[in-house]
Design a protein around this motif. Structure first.
Motif, PDB file in Angstrom:
ATOM      1  N   UNK A  82      33.536  14.758   1.518  1.00 44.12           N
ATOM      2  CA  UNK A  82      33.144  13.540   2.218  1.00 44.12           C
ATOM      3  C   UNK A  82      32.870  13.810   3.689  1.00 44.12           C
ATOM      4  N   UNK A  83      33.768  14.532   4.337  1.00 44.24           N
ATOM      5  CA  UNK A  83      33.616  14.805   5.781  1.00 44.24           C
ATOM      6  C   UNK A  83      32.343  15.627   6.047  1.00 44.24           C
TER       7      UNK A  83
ATOM      8  N   UNK B 238      43.138  11.741   3.279  1.00 46.85           N
ATOM      9  CA  UNK B 238      42.180  10.998   4.110  1.00 46.85           C
ATOM     10  C   UNK B 238      42.759  10.585   5.463  1.00 46.85           C
ATOM     11  N   UNK B 239      44.018  10.206   5.464  1.00 51.64           N
ATOM     12  CA  UNK B 239      44.614   9.538   6.640  1.00 51.64           C
ATOM     13  C   UNK B 239      44.648  10.366   7.927  1.00 51.64           C
TER      14      UNK B 239
ATOM     15  N   UNK C 150      42.010  16.922  -1.997  1.00 51.47           N
ATOM     16  CA  UNK C 150      41.612  17.756  -0.853  1.00 51.47           C
ATOM     17  C   UNK C 150      40.133  18.072  -0.898  1.00 51.47           C
ATOM     18  N   UNK C 151      39.626  18.442  -2.069  1.00 50.28           N
ATOM     19  CA  UNK C 151      38.208  18.772  -2.211  1.00 50.28           C
ATOM     20  C   UNK C 151      37.318  17.556  -1.969  1.00 50.28           C
TER      21      UNK C 151
ATOM     22  N   UNK D  43      31.583  11.727  -6.469  1.00 46.05           N
ATOM     23  CA  UNK D  43      32.439  12.816  -6.922  1.00 46.05           C
ATOM     24  C   UNK D  43      32.801  12.488  -8.365  1.00 46.05           C
ATOM     25  N   UNK D  44      32.259  13.253  -9.312  1.00 46.05           N
ATOM     26  CA  UNK D  44      32.410  12.891 -10.721  1.00 46.05           C
ATOM     27  C   UNK D  44      32.832  14.100 -11.565  1.00 46.05           C
ATOM     28  N   UNK D  45      33.349  13.811 -12.751  1.00 47.93           N
ATOM     29  CA  UNK D  45      33.719  14.894 -13.670  1.00 47.93           C
ATOM     30  C   UNK D  45      32.461  15.506 -14.271  1.00 47.93           C
ATOM     31  N   UNK D  46      32.466  16.815 -14.392  1.00 48.36           N
ATOM     32  CA  UNK D  46      31.284  17.540 -14.871  1.00 48.36           C
ATOM     33  C   UNK D  46      31.039  17.326 -16.357  1.00 48.36           C
ATOM     34  N   UNK D  47      32.109  17.220 -17.122  1.00 47.36           N
ATOM     35  CA  UNK D  47      31.984  17.083 -18.579  1.00 47.36           C
ATOM     36  C   UNK D  47      32.671  15.811 -19.044  1.00 47.36           C
TER      37      UNK D  47
END
Length: 344
Positions: A336-337, A120-121, A330-331, A288-292
């Protein structure tokens, strides 16, 4: 005469049998007594061994705590909130600010969030808040209600003169963040959930007996032993050796402390209080969440429900565990951007 003789022999025979039976019973009683004595000695030995074991664990824990106190290194900066010290870690000089809030029990947010902070920085000023009871911040006896936690985080940001920012919260901070964006709507430009909690999937109420057991584990030193025998969550991650060691020591320092235990006790009530809240319609929200999810199949649908009325809302799923920011940093930043460019 012969008849009398048989009778005499019969009486003697019965007497002999009686004596033999008594001897057998006596022998059995003797053996049982010896067995009970041996069992008693074994139980006493086990009790003594257990007491010695607990004593050793207790002493080792005290000694290790003392040694580790001098090895824990400072990071970030301290601000005064409600008369106590709250630790804040800041990295980056971007025009836009991201405020990172940790999940429940994160031992040292300023260090644990490092993979995400590093990503992020280059683009944002990143402010990692360590609430009371976390990282290098003081503990507090003040009730861990959502209202108090949100107020303390806001006061810390005010001390640092941070007025406009994106709130990014992991896990339980999804709950606190929901309250935060409704309490300070003019300061928050977006909310980002990192596998964040939703009010509709509530935590179970934690009873006082469980809290007492956990306190015993902490005070006796058994919690340290538990950590020692368990898997290291940082072993295969990108943190350097020094950071891993600091995280390990801070885990022993903060795990099951009184502030975090009170937060656990308050969790059920905090979830219930949040059920009536929703994100402001015009606030950009991205999850941004886990799929399972390993426990519930409602995880993804309930996050979608949270943004059903949002003008700018999005759910991004990853194959990963609850701590997505450690492996998908990174993802997350790329997502976010891209999202923020779209909503502008």
């Amino acid at each position: 005469m012969a008849g009398y003789k048989v009778d005499d022999e019969s009486e003697e025979w019965h007497e002999l049998l009686k004596r033999s039976a008594l001897a057998v019973l006596y022998s059995r009683a003797n053996r049982m007594k010896k067995t009970i004595t041996i069992i008693g000695k074994m139980i006493a030995g086990l009790v003594i061994a257990l007491v010695l074991f607990l004593l050793i664990v207790f002493v080792v824990n005290i000694v290790c705590n003392k040694m580790e106190q001098g090895k824990i290194e400072s990071y970030g900066q301290s601000v005064t909130v409600d008369g106590k010290n709250m630790n804040i870690f800041i990295q980056g000089e971007g025009e836009e600010t991201v405020v990172l809030l940790p999940g429940y029990g994160t031992v040292a947010p300023g260090l644990d969030f490092q993979p995400l902070v590093d990503e992020l920085s280059p683009f944002y000023k990143v402010v990692v808040v360590e609430p009371f009871g976390y990282g290098l911040s003081d503990s507090t006896d003040k009730e861990r209600s959502t209202e108090n936690i949100v107020s303390e985080v806001h006061e810390a940001l005010q001390q640092l003169q941070i007025e406009q920012y994106i709130v990014m919260g992991h896990s339980i901070s999804g709950l606190y963040g929901l309250d935060y964006v409704n309490t300070y709507p003019n300061e928050v430009s977006a909310f980002v959930g990192l596998d964040s909690s939703v009010p509709s999937i509530s935590e179970k109420k934690i009873g006082s007996s469980i809290i007492r057991t956990i306190k015993f584990l902490k005070q006796s030193g058994l919690a340290r032993l538990q950590v020692k025998l368990g898997d290291d969550p940082y072993a295969d991650l990108s943190y350097d050796k020094k950071t891993k060691e600091q995280l390990r020591m801070l885990k022993h320092k903060n795990m099951y402390n009184s502030t975090q235990l009170n937060e656990a006790e308050m969790m059920y009530e905090n979830f219930k209080a949040a059920e009536s809240l929703s994100f402001p319609k015009n606030l950009p929200v991205i999850f941004f969440i886990q799929a399972d999810h390993p426990v519930t199949d409602r995880w993804v649908p309930e996050h979608h429900k949270q943004i059903k009325d949002s003008v700018y809302g999005q759910v991004v799923t990853f194959d990963g565990d609850h701590y997505l920011y450690r492996t998908k940093a990174k993802e997350i930043v790329e997502g976010l951007r891209k999202f923020m460019k779209e909503v502008r």
